[in-house]
Design a protein around this motif. Structure first.
Motif, PDB file in Angstrom:
ATOM      1  N   ASP A 150     -52.352 -18.480  -6.266  1.00  0.00           N
ATOM      2  CA  ASP A 150     -51.315 -17.512  -5.907  1.00  0.00           C
ATOM      3  C   ASP A 150     -51.036 -17.608  -4.412  1.00  0.00           C
ATOM      4  O   ASP A 150     -51.715 -18.325  -3.683  1.00  0.00           O
ATOM      5  CB  ASP A 150     -51.682 -16.077  -6.332  1.00  0.00           C
ATOM      6  N   PRO A 209     -54.469  -9.119  -9.375  1.00  0.00           N
ATOM      7  CA  PRO A 209     -55.025  -7.785  -9.121  1.00  0.00           C
ATOM      8  C   PRO A 209     -54.416  -7.186  -7.868  1.00  0.00           C
ATOM      9  O   PRO A 209     -54.303  -7.864  -6.841  1.00  0.00           O
ATOM     10  CB  PRO A 209     -56.520  -8.060  -8.912  1.00  0.00           C
ATOM     11  N   SER A 236     -57.396  -4.352 -10.604  1.00  0.00           N
ATOM     12  CA  SER A 236     -58.204  -4.248  -9.387  1.00  0.00           C
ATOM     13  C   SER A 236     -59.123  -3.039  -9.471  1.00  0.00           C
ATOM     14  O   SER A 236     -58.759  -2.005 -10.050  1.00  0.00           O
ATOM     15  CB  SER A 236     -57.269  -4.107  -8.185  1.00  0.00           C
ATOM     16  N   GLY A 282     -47.280 -16.372  -2.371  1.00  0.00           N
ATOM     17  CA  GLY A 282     -45.880 -16.679  -2.077  1.00  0.00           C
ATOM     18  C   GLY A 282     -45.056 -17.093  -3.280  1.00  0.00           C
ATOM     19  O   GLY A 282     -43.865 -17.371  -3.142  1.00  0.00           O
TER      20      GLY A 282
END
Ligand SMILES: Cc1cc2nc3c(=O)[nH]c(=O)nc-3n(C[C@H](O)[C@H](O)[C@H](O)COP(=O)(O)O)c2cc1C
Length: 359
Positions: free
Chosen positions: A265, A78, A107, A267
């Motif tokens: 999540d 999102p 989002s 990087g």
């Protein structure tokens, strides 16, 4: 369709297209950006241990994500204010996901919103909420998401307070989503496990809790019946000085022990990064910045091309590890190693030579 042959070219094109404000909003982190850099440092501190002489003519990268088939173990994370990166904003992202065959999250602080995305796409998608109101306010949105066919509901819980994003502060840049949704922060700050319990007692739609960073909170998620433990430090954009997210995975995967799905999540922007997460116990990896860079580079086609290039990279890595299926990955394929590059926001792309920006 996009002609980009490498992810490098996509990053360069996004840098060319985006205003300095939008570029820094997308690529920056909180405070000193230590957490953001640690995401990369932790990924670069793992070396592969390949096995050879296995038949890898047919490599299958598909998997089940949130109960549905996905072409890759990748989710589009999102992201707020996507309209600052491309006029199509969230619609371009959702259409790319639909066309490619992965799950996308929407989002609550981006445009277009929950109704428009549902009306114009048919793929499996998740709605992610920042809480800006009381339980009645939340209930209206959850019921709407269910009615509109969103498959899971995501609560982001690592934004109790909005962090200090110094790149944005220095430039006096205010992301559009934040400018539009800047009321009701006290509700987000007041979130607690009672609300998770209430959610689970009230609705059947599977719940994702995004922003888990320790085994202790993963255990509480499982105890509360949360279906998806989403391991994240918000891409280093919230609490600074935390751990790199791939370093959080071993303790969380051990604690969860198959009782919830694990998404990570932070990087992840190359095929090798995603393979490392899968080897460490993630069920799927979400991408933020590289998704935004694809969007900034070429809208819907750019996001689609990011997914294609990640697929090509993953396919190569898997084949060279001697593996034809994701479920054969394990910690046996990884070993701690010294990183060979200093971590940077874009250190996964060593050949960029971008013109530097003034502060
Ligand atoms: C520009 C931008 C906007 C974001 N907006 C949101 C958001 O609205 N909701 C949310 O839960 N996370 C948001 N995030 C965090 C992402 O969902 C994700 O956790 C993070 O980007 C992952 O790290 P990565 O960017 O290194 O891939 C945002 C990230 C970026 C880069």
């Amino acid at each position: 369709m996009s002609e980009f042959a490498t992810l490098h070219e996509i990053v360069k094109a996004a840098h060319r297209n985006l205003s300095p404000g939008a570029w820094d909003y997308l690529t920056g982190g909180a405070d000193t950006e230590t957490a953001l850099l640690r995401n990369r440092m932790a990924l670069d501190s793992l070396a592969f241990r390949p096995r050879v002489l296995n038949d890898v003519r047919e490599i299958d990268l598909s998997t089940n994500v949130h109960g549905v088939n996905s072409r890759l173990p990748i989710i589009l994370a999102p992201m707020g204010s996507l309209d600052a990166l491309d006029p199509g904003g969230a619609m371009s992202v959702a259409k790319a996901a639909e066309d490619f065959g992965v799950v996308s999250y929407l989002s609550s602080v981006t445009r277009p919103g929950i109704e428009e995305i549902a009306a114009e796409t048919t793929h499996d998608k998740v709605f992610q909420l920042y809480v800006r109101g009381d339980r009645d306010w939340i209930a209206d949105i959850v019921n709407k998401a269910i009615d509109l066919g969103y498959i899971h509901f995501c609560l982001t819980v690592d934004v109790a307070l909005y962090s200090r994003r110094e790149r944005d502060l220095i430039k006096r840049y205010k992301p559009s989503g934040r400018a539009r949704n800047n009321e009701g922060w006290e509700f987000q700050a007041g979130l607690n496990w009672d609300l998770v319990k209430w959610f689970k007692d009230t609705w059947d739609i599977p719940l994702i809790v995004k922003g888990i960073a320790t085994a202790q909170d993963a255990a509480l998620c499982v105890e509360h019946g949360v279906e998806v433990v989403y391991v994240s430090n918000h891409g280093g954009r919230q609490l600074d000085h935390g751990r790199g997210t791939i370093d959080m995975l071993p303790e969380i995967a051990k604690e969860v022990d198959g009782r919830a799905e694990i998404v990570v999540d932070g990087g992840f922007c190359r095929g090798a990064d995603i393979v490392k997460a899968m080897a460490r116990g993630a069920d799927a990896v979400a991408i933020g910045k590289i998704q935004g860079l694809g969007l900034g580079a070429d809208g819907q086609a750019g996001v689609h091309r990011v997914l294609e290039l990640l697929e090509i990279e993953m396919n190569t890595v898997m084949g060279l590890l001697g593996l034809d299926r994701l479920d054969k990955l394990s910690e046996d394929f990884l070993e701690p190693a010294q990183p060979v590059v200093a971590p940077g926001v874009l250190s996964a792309f060593p050949f960029l030579n971008l013109p530097s920006q003034e502060y």
